[in-house]
Design a protein around this motif. Structure first.
Motif, PDB file in Angstrom:
ATOM      1  N   CYS A 164     -13.791  35.903 -29.456  1.00  0.00           N
ATOM      2  CA  CYS A 164     -14.074  34.466 -29.550  1.00  0.00           C
ATOM      3  C   CYS A 164     -15.354  34.179 -30.316  1.00  0.00           C
ATOM      4  O   CYS A 164     -15.667  33.032 -30.579  1.00  0.00           O
ATOM      5  N   CYS A 197     -17.535  39.828 -22.401  1.00  0.00           N
ATOM      6  CA  CYS A 197     -17.848  38.511 -22.949  1.00  0.00           C
ATOM      7  C   CYS A 197     -17.873  37.512 -21.807  1.00  0.00           C
ATOM      8  O   CYS A 197     -16.920  37.401 -21.045  1.00  0.00           O
ATOM      9  N   CYS A 211     -15.181  34.316 -22.896  1.00  0.00           N
ATOM     10  CA  CYS A 211     -13.733  34.465 -22.712  1.00  0.00           C
ATOM     11  C   CYS A 211     -13.409  35.502 -21.634  1.00  0.00           C
ATOM     12  O   CYS A 211     -12.259  35.768 -21.352  1.00  0.00           O
TER      13      CYS A 211
HETATM   14 ZN    ZN Z   1     -15.248  36.311 -26.083  1.00  0.00          ZN
END
Ligand code: ZN
Length: 163
Positions: free
Chosen positions: A128, A150, A153
């Motif tokens: 992302c 992350c 996301c």
């Molecule tokens: Zn991400």
């Protein structure tokens, strides 16, 4: 008698050899192959292993030799040189883009980051693009990669260590 392949053809054959750890990238794009010479009926390939801790060195050597032998050389020599050492800067820009598409954050240019900064600076999520990521395990599945997660996301991803 057919003429022996040129050094260019050897490079082309080597570009068909995938990196054992990251199959979307070939060994030429990785910057592992340093030099190719054709001497009489013999091909000499000079390579530098990536991370000294990577267990794939003998696999790479074998794959390089096989690819070049396939061209019809009677003798193929794969030389390993350790100096100057391989660095992630040897990875071509095309290969960096492929790494990202493959879901591995590509290494940053080694000249841009110091060692301490390297550990602290966030790695961009290849899925992302968020910089809100944290290191999960600096050792990763191999010495070459580390695992991050992350926070945007919530996907874990691997990052190629800068060297
Ligand atoms: Zn991400």
């Amino acid at each position: 008698m057919t003429p022996l392949p040129s050094a260019d053809q050897v490079w082309q054959a080597l570009a068909q050899v995938p990196d054992p750890e990251i199959p979307v990238i070939n060994v030429v794009e990785m910057g592992i192959v340093r030099d190719v010479r054709v001497e009489g009926g013999k091909a000499v390939v000079t390579m530098t292993p990536t991370f000294s801790g990577c267990p794939a060195l003998h696999v790479i050597r074998e794959n390089l030799e096989q690819a070049v032998r396939g061209l019809g050389f009677g003798e193929v020599e794969v030389r390993t040189v350790l100096f100057p050492p391989w660095s992630t800067d040897s990875i071509t820009p095309e290969a960096r883009a492929k790494l990202e598409r493959y879901g591995i954050a590509p290494p940053r240019p080694a000249g841009e980051v110091g060692l301490i900064e390297l550990e602290l600076e966030p790695v961009r999520c290849p899925r992302c693009g968020s910089l809100d990521t944290s290191v999960k395990n600096t050792f990763g599945p191999t010495l070459c990669k580390s695992i991050h997660v992350c926070n945007a996301c919530r996907e874990p991803f691997e990052s190629f260590k800068t060297l």
